[in-house]
Design a protein around this motif. Sequence first.
Motif, PDB file in Angstrom:
ATOM      1  N   LEU A  97      67.164 -31.083  92.888  1.00 35.70           N
ATOM      2  CA  LEU A  97      68.552 -30.841  93.294  1.00 35.70           C
ATOM      3  C   LEU A  97      68.732 -31.331  94.725  1.00 35.70           C
ATOM      4  O   LEU A  97      68.012 -30.879  95.623  1.00 35.70           O
ATOM      5  N   PRO A  98      69.687 -32.219  94.973  1.00 37.43           N
ATOM      6  CA  PRO A  98      69.791 -32.850  96.287  1.00 37.43           C
ATOM      7  C   PRO A  98      70.487 -32.023  97.359  1.00 37.43           C
ATOM      8  O   PRO A  98      70.657 -32.497  98.476  1.00 37.43           O
ATOM      9  N   ASP A  99      70.875 -30.788  97.044  1.00 36.84           N
ATOM     10  CA  ASP A  99      71.574 -29.991  98.055  1.00 36.84           C
ATOM     11  C   ASP A  99      71.057 -28.556  98.129  1.00 36.84           C
ATOM     12  O   ASP A  99      71.780 -27.656  98.561  1.00 36.84           O
ATOM     13  N   ASP A 100      69.789 -28.352  97.713  1.00 38.21           N
ATOM     14  CA  ASP A 100      69.258 -26.986  97.691  1.00 38.21           C
ATOM     15  C   ASP A 100      68.280 -26.695  98.821  1.00 38.21           C
ATOM     16  O   ASP A 100      67.662 -25.628  98.867  1.00 38.21           O
ATOM     17  N   GLY A 101      68.091 -27.647  99.746  1.00 41.49           N
ATOM     18  CA  GLY A 101      67.202 -27.416 100.875  1.00 41.49           C
ATOM     19  C   GLY A 101      65.732 -27.455 100.548  1.00 41.49           C
ATOM     20  O   GLY A 101      64.903 -27.049 101.364  1.00 41.49           O
ATOM     21  N   ARG A 102      65.390 -27.993  99.357  1.00 46.06           N
ATOM     22  CA  ARG A 102      63.984 -28.069  98.947  1.00 46.06           C
ATOM     23  C   ARG A 102      63.729 -29.378  98.219  1.00 46.06           C
ATOM     24  O   ARG A 102      64.627 -29.933  97.577  1.00 46.06           O
ATOM     25  N   PHE A 103      62.505 -29.859  98.303  1.00 45.88           N
ATOM     26  CA  PHE A 103      62.058 -30.966  97.466  1.00 45.88           C
ATOM     27  C   PHE A 103      61.555 -30.430  96.131  1.00 45.88           C
ATOM     28  O   PHE A 103      61.012 -29.315  96.066  1.00 45.88           O
ATOM     29  N   LEU A 120      57.366 -32.419  81.675  1.00 43.19           N
ATOM     30  CA  LEU A 120      57.069 -31.080  82.207  1.00 43.19           C
ATOM     31  C   LEU A 120      57.430 -30.025  81.168  1.00 43.19           C
ATOM     32  O   LEU A 120      58.450 -30.150  80.493  1.00 43.19           O
ATOM     33  N   PRO A 121      56.602 -28.985  81.025  1.00 41.19           N
ATOM     34  CA  PRO A 121      55.335 -28.742  81.727  1.00 41.19           C
ATOM     35  C   PRO A 121      54.208 -29.594  81.155  1.00 41.19           C
ATOM     36  O   PRO A 121      54.277 -30.068  80.021  1.00 41.19           O
ATOM     37  N   ASP A 122      53.161 -29.744  81.971  1.00 43.35           N
ATOM     38  CA  ASP A 122      51.985 -30.514  81.583  1.00 43.35           C
ATOM     39  C   ASP A 122      50.786 -29.919  82.322  1.00 43.35           C
ATOM     40  O   ASP A 122      50.895 -29.615  83.516  1.00 43.35           O
ATOM     41  N   PRO A 123      49.652 -29.739  81.644  1.00 43.93           N
ATOM     42  CA  PRO A 123      48.494 -29.120  82.317  1.00 43.93           C
ATOM     43  C   PRO A 123      47.949 -29.933  83.477  1.00 43.93           C
ATOM     44  O   PRO A 123      47.225 -29.393  84.328  1.00 43.93           O
ATOM     45  N   HIS A 124      48.302 -31.224  83.550  1.00 44.71           N
ATOM     46  CA  HIS A 124      47.798 -32.073  84.622  1.00 44.71           C
ATOM     47  C   HIS A 124      48.871 -32.435  85.643  1.00 44.71           C
ATOM     48  O   HIS A 124      48.706 -33.372  86.422  1.00 44.71           O
ATOM     49  N   ILE A 125      49.964 -31.667  85.639  1.00 49.26           N
ATOM     50  CA  ILE A 125      51.006 -31.841  86.653  1.00 49.26           C
ATOM     51  C   ILE A 125      51.318 -30.479  87.265  1.00 49.26           C
ATOM     52  O   ILE A 125      51.715 -29.550  86.559  1.00 49.26           O
ATOM     53  N   ARG A 126      51.122 -30.349  88.554  1.00 48.19           N
ATOM     54  CA  ARG A 126      51.524 -29.135  89.266  1.00 48.19           C
ATOM     55  C   ARG A 126      52.919 -29.364  89.847  1.00 48.19           C
ATOM     56  O   ARG A 126      53.150 -30.367  90.525  1.00 48.19           O
ATOM     57  N   GLU A 127      53.838 -28.444  89.596  1.00 49.07           N
ATOM     58  CA  GLU A 127      55.212 -28.596  90.073  1.00 49.07           C
ATOM     59  C   GLU A 127      55.565 -27.455  91.026  1.00 49.07           C
ATOM     60  O   GLU A 127      55.280 -26.288  90.755  1.00 49.07           O
ATOM     61  N   TYR A 128      56.214 -27.801  92.144  1.00 48.51           N
ATOM     62  CA  TYR A 128      56.617 -26.823  93.143  1.00 48.51           C
ATOM     63  C   TYR A 128      58.006 -27.173  93.670  1.00 48.51           C
ATOM     64  O   TYR A 128      58.499 -28.286  93.496  1.00 48.51           O
TER      65      TYR A 128
END
Length: 322
Positions: free
Chosen positions: A243-249, A274-282
């Motif tokens: 989201l380009p306006d939420d203050g986070r990447f 996503l989700p995927d066991p070899h992708i960590r998302e933050y």
Amino acid sequence: MTSLPAQGRTESGSGDDVSSLFGPMRLIAEGARRGAGRRMLADLTAQLADRGLDLDVVHPPAGGVGAAAREAVDAGLRYLVAVGTDGTVNAVVNGLFEDGKPVEPEVVLGVAAAGAHSDFSRTYGLDRPPRLLASHLAGDRSMDIDVGQVTFTGPDGAPASRLFVNLAQAGYGADLIRRVGLMPSFTGRVSRLLAAYGAVRGARRPETAVELAQTTATDPLLDLVVANGQFFSDGMKVAPRGLPDDGRFNVQLYTGRRSQMFLLTQRLYRGEHLPDPHIREYQSPTVKLAPDPPLPIEVDSVFIGWTPAAFTVLERVLRLKI
């Protein structure tokens, strides 16, 4: 830099012009002198002319897009439209900021995609034909969006800083962009495939500690995605939760084998990886990494240098025409 009066401007000063809500419009066009880009620009200016808007077009020389944007602002213009690729948008944005702050907060940025690697506009539904795009540009709606800032090591080995508005990568994706830039321009899709193959073969996957606002993740790193927008590589929906306006990447760490990027290709285009066991998302306003050996970095489909790197969100500092 050449400046061409567009069809929408009445040079005689007869009063027939209609300024937009944001004042006279300047289109900063890169790579729109020939072929499809030239036809797109001609169509767009004709559509804007039909609405009687006060506008002109400039064609900066190679490497002069950022300077053209700053020159326009210094001349008192407050409505600029970047016509070209994501790299064009990136150069314009970097010309509008100094020391991480807008040179003029009232500037409004419009975008008009012309050519491959124009993914920034897709997040906002602005990847449209000139007729529809002209309606957006002539309207009164805008939104304030975040801008990313990255400090890194430049190709010359010196510390450097760059802004980006869509998406940055360190690792495989950045090496892909770097290799595409080394290919002959006339090879098209072939160059993309050759670059992808070379990037996969050359992927190093160093054990890397990626520092985020709330945690540190340590993994073999194939690719790091730091997304403000959602799309990459001509429509690949890499960050569906960006989201380009939420203050986070939207931050994604790809930790699988080198073949992971090829195997995920179709799912990435659909945004179903996503989700995927070899992708960590933050989700994080900051990202920092210093792998050994260093990894290449790209922002907005432009190769810029190498890690170590630190990414920071500048919250809602850019006014985007939608």
